[in-house]
Design a protein around this motif. Structure first.
Motif, PDB file in Angstrom:
ATOM      1  N   ALA A 282       1.284  -1.494   0.447  1.00 16.50           N
ATOM      2  CA  ALA A 282       0.100   0.177  -0.188  1.00 16.50           C
ATOM      3  C   ALA A 282       0.990   1.646  -0.066  1.00 16.50           C
ATOM      4  O   ALA A 282       0.384   2.217  -0.866  1.00 16.50           O
ATOM      5  CB  ALA A 282      -0.818   0.220   0.703  1.00 16.50           C
ATOM      6  N   ALA A 283       2.180   1.086   0.541  1.00 21.42           N
ATOM      7  CA  ALA A 283       2.515   2.828   0.919  1.00 21.42           C
ATOM      8  C   ALA A 283       4.292   1.931   0.713  1.00 21.42           C
ATOM      9  O   ALA A 283       4.350   1.154   1.830  1.00 21.42           O
ATOM     10  CB  ALA A 283       2.544   3.395   2.153  1.00 21.42           C
ATOM     11  N   VAL A 284       5.379   2.681   0.906  1.00 23.72           N
ATOM     12  CA  VAL A 284       6.349   3.054   0.376  1.00 23.72           C
ATOM     13  C   VAL A 284       7.011   4.162   1.129  1.00 23.72           C
ATOM     14  O   VAL A 284       7.080   5.222   0.062  1.00 23.72           O
ATOM     15  CB  VAL A 284       7.464   2.223  -0.719  1.00 23.72           C
ATOM     16  N   LEU A 285       7.934   4.278   2.033  1.00 23.17           N
ATOM     17  CA  LEU A 285       8.816   5.260   2.476  1.00 23.17           C
ATOM     18  C   LEU A 285      10.189   4.843   2.681  1.00 23.17           C
ATOM     19  O   LEU A 285      10.541   4.552   3.404  1.00 23.17           O
ATOM     20  CB  LEU A 285       8.400   5.335   4.049  1.00 23.17           C
ATOM     21  N   LEU A 286      10.680   5.613   2.253  1.00 19.91           N
ATOM     22  CA  LEU A 286      12.039   6.206   2.073  1.00 19.91           C
ATOM     23  C   LEU A 286      12.545   6.968   4.194  1.00 19.91           C
ATOM     24  O   LEU A 286      13.100   7.833   3.423  1.00 19.91           O
ATOM     25  CB  LEU A 286      12.613   6.132   1.061  1.00 19.91           C
ATOM     26  N   GLY A 287      13.077   5.816   4.455  1.00 19.55           N
ATOM     27  CA  GLY A 287      13.391   5.915   5.307  1.00 19.55           C
ATOM     28  C   GLY A 287      15.372   7.174   6.002  1.00 19.55           C
ATOM     29  O   GLY A 287      16.140   7.208   7.176  1.00 19.55           O
ATOM     30  N   TRP A 288      16.208   6.693   4.518  1.00 26.67           N
ATOM     31  CA  TRP A 288      18.333   6.459   4.958  1.00 26.67           C
ATOM     32  C   TRP A 288      18.646   6.205   6.084  1.00 26.67           C
ATOM     33  O   TRP A 288      17.452   5.080   6.817  1.00 26.67           O
ATOM     34  CB  TRP A 288      17.278   8.112   4.553  1.00 26.67           C
ATOM     35  N   PHE A 289      19.409   6.478   6.193  1.00 21.85           N
ATOM     36  CA  PHE A 289      19.255   6.776   7.648  1.00 21.85           C
ATOM     37  C   PHE A 289      19.513   7.947   8.441  1.00 21.85           C
ATOM     38  O   PHE A 289      20.044   8.857   8.324  1.00 21.85           O
ATOM     39  CB  PHE A 289      21.228   6.383   6.974  1.00 21.85           C
ATOM     40  N   PRO A 290      19.069   7.741   9.505  1.00 23.70           N
ATOM     41  CA  PRO A 290      17.289   8.260   9.721  1.00 23.70           C
ATOM     42  C   PRO A 290      18.605   9.565  11.025  1.00 23.70           C
ATOM     43  O   PRO A 290      17.667  10.318  12.151  1.00 23.70           O
ATOM     44  CB  PRO A 290      16.485   8.224  10.542  1.00 23.70           C
ATOM     45  N   GLY A 291      19.908   8.574  11.741  1.00 21.94           N
ATOM     46  CA  GLY A 291      20.259   9.521  12.781  1.00 21.94           C
ATOM     47  C   GLY A 291      19.177   9.024  14.547  1.00 21.94           C
ATOM     48  O   GLY A 291      18.849   8.253  14.250  1.00 21.94           O
ATOM     49  N   GLN A 292      20.117   9.564  15.450  1.00 21.55           N
ATOM     50  CA  GLN A 292      19.869   9.379  16.679  1.00 21.55           C
ATOM     51  C   GLN A 292      18.307   8.999  16.934  1.00 21.55           C
ATOM     52  O   GLN A 292      18.244   8.507  17.533  1.00 21.55           O
ATOM     53  CB  GLN A 292      20.651  10.135  17.361  1.00 21.55           C
ATOM     54  N   GLU A 293      17.180  10.362  16.050  1.00 22.06           N
ATOM     55  CA  GLU A 293      15.938  10.496  16.708  1.00 22.06           C
ATOM     56  C   GLU A 293      15.162   9.967  15.529  1.00 22.06           C
ATOM     57  O   GLU A 293      13.613  10.297  15.934  1.00 22.06           O
ATOM     58  CB  GLU A 293      15.843  11.956  16.763  1.00 22.06           C
ATOM     59  N   GLY A 294      15.415   8.994  14.898  1.00 21.45           N
ATOM     60  CA  GLY A 294      14.832   8.824  13.637  1.00 21.45           C
ATOM     61  C   GLY A 294      13.660   7.923  13.976  1.00 21.45           C
ATOM     62  O   GLY A 294      12.359   8.248  13.418  1.00 21.45           O
ATOM     63  N   GLY A 295      13.354   6.841  14.820  1.00 20.67           N
ATOM     64  CA  GLY A 295      12.170   6.205  15.483  1.00 20.67           C
ATOM     65  C   GLY A 295      11.167   6.961  15.361  1.00 20.67           C
ATOM     66  O   GLY A 295       9.972   7.356  14.982  1.00 20.67           O
TER      67      GLY A 295
END
Length: 813
Positions: free
Chosen positions: A621-634
């Motif tokens: 249904a969906a695709v989200l590209l999150g890269w390497f998001p750093g320490q606050e990524g979650g």
């Protein structure tokens, strides 16, 4: 191009620099140009010069110690920063990094990396911004401006054409002058013009036969001569090979020390008549200018006397991450998540987040918010379940969770001479960074010792990363006592090589066992720097993949939405090697297919620094590209998935399959790598080849809709009016492309000329103005060796991506 006019403060600093230079003898000058250790230049008290300290970036400031004992803020990866398409946000990131540098006593940040995504196989692309030189230059200019506004220098790197990792120390990249000018030099040129960096780092590779640390034409004639760059030029670490060639080629500083091709060797070259002392003076002048700007030369007023106001690092890291996430697919409004719906979170990367890329960009944040942490905090209690599903890690990782370790140093007779805590299983001591009381001349062994408490029962694998003699003991049994040797001739193999499994031990969850890894220190006399680097590695018991996928399917079937995290590992994307394919490691593709078959409302979050193939993308249904998001990524991911914020990112590079990618050659033949594609890389090459990627350059969706209403242009600017026709506030990245009206096989069909951000409430109309640079209508004339303005008819197009162009207007120039 010439450098900007000096200010009175610049003139005053130059006077101090000249006075200091005039008091130095040849030996002192030559010594100043050579690193005294891994990260610093020597102090010269006789002229009031303190030791200049450099440190790796680009997502944080590690400082002079490579250890989690000295934590740093970890921002999202450079590809993530570029995905924001926001130079102002990059500037703010730079201000934070200057703050971090000052906190750690660092004067120069070894960043940003502005090499281009020539091929999707480049292993270090997460550390670069984009395939497009204009976007790279804009983001890099913002970054440099921000760092230097905090009184900390930058070194824009790697100058130039360091676009892959294979044989990077020796490869001869054969690049046409036109491709160099229009692509690879362009970001450096833009940053020199717009941000006046205090430094540049020259690369390992050769360009058209000459190693970059000796490239008189590109450094002295182009960088300094044409562009007016007045900063210092430092070698990449261990890149400088020849004393005379380097100094005459424009290299100011050789790193690291204490053994370099400068110092005493440079002074002798002057005495032997091989180098003019005036050439050495010019290099010293640039180093003293840097010191004056940074405030470590007595009598010189620093460029920044009062640093900017403090920045909240955690808040900024979270903002950059959510602004960088690129929503490339969102069928039937699968995102944001429906309120109070149940969510099955699936994937090893959701629990054990990968927030940054491997290699010299590594820093150690004080905390990491994983996707599981972020969604647990954001969703109502009882609505979230978790399943591993599939683990992307197919190799050992550095010991981390469950380990309590310390490093014990002993001399040759076994006496303890020093200890240091070891938050993880990695030891990297460089130069003088040794535990208190320890010196290299008496250090004989380093033992990593402590306990491991497993969280799963079963066979645990232990291994060793590093080169040399090791003894590995687990729970009282010695499993390895031998010498581990490199499998390739790479001076950084100990840093970037894969861990080798050496023991498999049956353990019980919750029951601690003693572990010990002892390394016998052997430091040859001829090495350029003293470094001790090794690691204890570990992997948990490997459950049957089909069983794990079945558990994930069951969890997905019982939830309203399945969120699957897929990821690369540091054995896929890292400094030191290129990729051989674009596939996700392990059984992750199988996992996504199985979950999507069980739950039509499957959302996939891709945790990678650069493109990977997504063969199931039309089935979810969906695709989200999150890269390497750093320490606050979650936490940022939770913001976006729940709809507290919309995903703000747009693709800074094209995503597609390796089979369709137009440029894939990164492996030299007989030491040479011809850039046969010329000026056609990235979207330029995809269009020329007539191929359709999975997701085009510039693509990205938000949580609202936009209508482009009008475009007006006079050839120097484009004014675009657009309206938010959705139901919630949003932000749009308006992209402007220029294309010749008459197709020319020697020119790209179109190229990015500019961009701007628009924000509007539902129903609101807004206008943005985008400058059209002269360079968008120029090509490099190789015969004339100059830029040529190409008159004629052009189309100016505005839209949401290179493919989704909403409005266009013809012009004649």
């Amino acid at each position: 191009m010439a450098g900007s006019q000096p200010t009175p403060a610049d003139t005053a600093r130059e006077a101090v620099v000249e006075a200091a230079l005039g008091t130095l003898d040849l030996d002192a000058k030559a010594r100043l140009l050579a690193g005294q250790d891994m990260w610093t230049l020597p102090a010269l008290p006789e002229i009031g010069l303190k030791s200049l300290v450099m440190s790796d970036g680009p997502i944080g400031v590690r400082g002079v110690r490579w250890t989690a004992d000295d934590p740093s803020v970890a921002l999202p990866s450079p590809t993530a920063l570029a995905a924001t398409w926001d130079p102002e946000l990059a500037r703010r990131a730079g201000v934070l990094l200057a703050q971090e540098a000052r906190r750690k006593g660092v004067h120069v940040l070894l960043a940003p990396t502005v090499n281009l995504h020539r091929s999707p196989l480049g292993g270090r692309h997460f550390e670069c911004y984009s395939e497009d030189p204009y976007l790279t230059g804009a983001i890099g200019s913002g970054y440099v401006t921000g760092v230097q506004s905090g009184g900390v220098g930058t070194t824009v790197k790697h100058f130039v054409a360091n676009d892959a990792e294979t044989d990077r120390f020796t490869v001869n990249n054969l690049v046409s002058e036109r491709a160099l000018r229009e692509l690879y030099l362009a970001p450096f040129e833009a940053i020199v013009e717009n941000a006046r960096p205090w430094g540049v780092m020259t690369a390992y590779n050769r360009v058209n036969g000459t190693t970059m640390t000796e490239h008189h034409h590109l450094v002295n004639e182009v960088l300094r001569g044409e562009w007016g760059f007045d900063g210092f030029n430092v070698s990449d670490w261990m890149a400088a090979r020849d004393t005379v060639g380097a100094i005459n080629g424009g290299l100011d500083v050789t790193m690291p020390g204490p053994r370099t091709v400068y110092g005493a060797a440079l002074a002798q070259a002057v005495r032997d008549g091989e180098v003019a002392e005036a050439t050495v003076d010019a290099a010293v002048r640039r180093v003293l200018r840097l010191a004056a700007r940074a405030g470590i030369l007595d009598g010189a007023e620093p460029v920044v006397a009062e640093p900017p106001a403090p920045v909240d690092g955690e808040a900024l890291a979270r903002e950059i991450a959510r602004r960088s996430f690129v929503l490339v697919r969102n069928e039937n409004a699968a995102l944001p998540l429906k309120p109070n719906g149940t969510v099955a979170l699936i994937g090893a990367a959701a629990r054990d987040a990968r927030v940054l890329g491997g290699g010299s960009a590594t820093v150690f944040p004080a905390r990491i918010v994983s996707p599981l942490d972020g969604l647990t905090a954001a969703l109502p209690e009882g609505t979230l379940t978790y399943a591993v599903g599939a683990d992307p890690a197919t190799e050992l990782a550095v010991a981390d969770r469950g380990f309590t370790l310390k490093a014990v140093c002993r001399n040759a007779d076994g006496t303890v001479i020093g200890t240091r805590s070891a938050p993880g299983g990695l030891i990297q001591w460089m130069g003088s960074d040794l535990p208190d009381g320890v010196t290299y001349d008496v250090l004989h062994t380093v033992e990593l010792t402590g306990t491991f408490t497993p969280r799963e029962s079963g066979p645990h694998t232990f291994g060793i990363k590093g080169m040399g003699a090791f003894t590995l003991t687990v729970d009282g049994t010695t499993y390895y006592d031998d010498v581990q040797r490199p499998d390739k001739d790479d001076p950084f193999e100990a840093f970037f090589g894969a861990p080798v499994p050496r023991a498999q031990v049956e353990l019980t969850a919750g029951e601690p066992v003693d572990v010990s890894l002892t390394y016998v220190v052997r430091l040859p006399d001829d090495i350029p720097m003293k470094v001790i680097t090794f690691a204890l590695a570990h992997s948990a018991p490997q459950r049957d993949p089909d069983e794990l996928i079945a558990e994930a399917v069951e969890a997905a079937r019982n939830a309203d939405t399945a969120v699957v995290m897929v990821a690369t590992t540091d054995r896929v994307e890292s400094e030191g090697f290129d990729r051989t394919d674009l596939r996700l490691p392990g059984r992750q593709d199988d996992l996504v297919r199985a979950v999507a078959a069980a739950n039509r409302n499957t959302v996939v979050v891709v945790n990678s620094g650069s493109p990977v193939e997504l063969p199931w993308r039309e089935d979810v249904a969906a695709v989200l590209l999150g890269w390497f998001p750093g320490q606050e990524g979650g936490a940022a991911l939770a913001d976006v998935l729940t709809g507290a914020h919309e995903p703000g990112g747009r693709l800074p590079t094209t995503w597609g399959s390796l089979a369709d990618a137009p440029v894939t050659q990164v492996t030299p033949t007989d030491g040479e790598l011809p850039y046969t594609e010329g000026v056609f890389i990235g979207y330029r090459a995809w269009e020329k080849a007539g191929r359709t990627p999975a997701y085009p350059f510039g693509h990205g969706l938000g949580y609202t809709d936009w209508t482009y209403e009008s475009l007006e242009t006079d050839g120097s600017t484009a004014r675009i009016r657009l309206r938010n026709t959705g139901a919630r506030p949003g932000r749009e990245v308006v992209q402007v492309y220029v294309s010749p009206a008459e197709p020319d096989p020697e020119r790209p069909a179109r190229l990015l000329a500019g961009f701007a951000s628009a924000e509007a409430a539902p129903g609101e109309s807004v206008e943005v103005t985008v400058a059209l640079p002269r360079r968008a209508f120029e090509i490099w004339d190789e015969k004339a060796k100059a830029w040529a303005f190409v008159k004629g008819s052009y189309e100016i197009a505005a839209g949401r991506s290179i493919e989704d162009r909403r409005l266009s207007a013809p012009i004649n120039v």
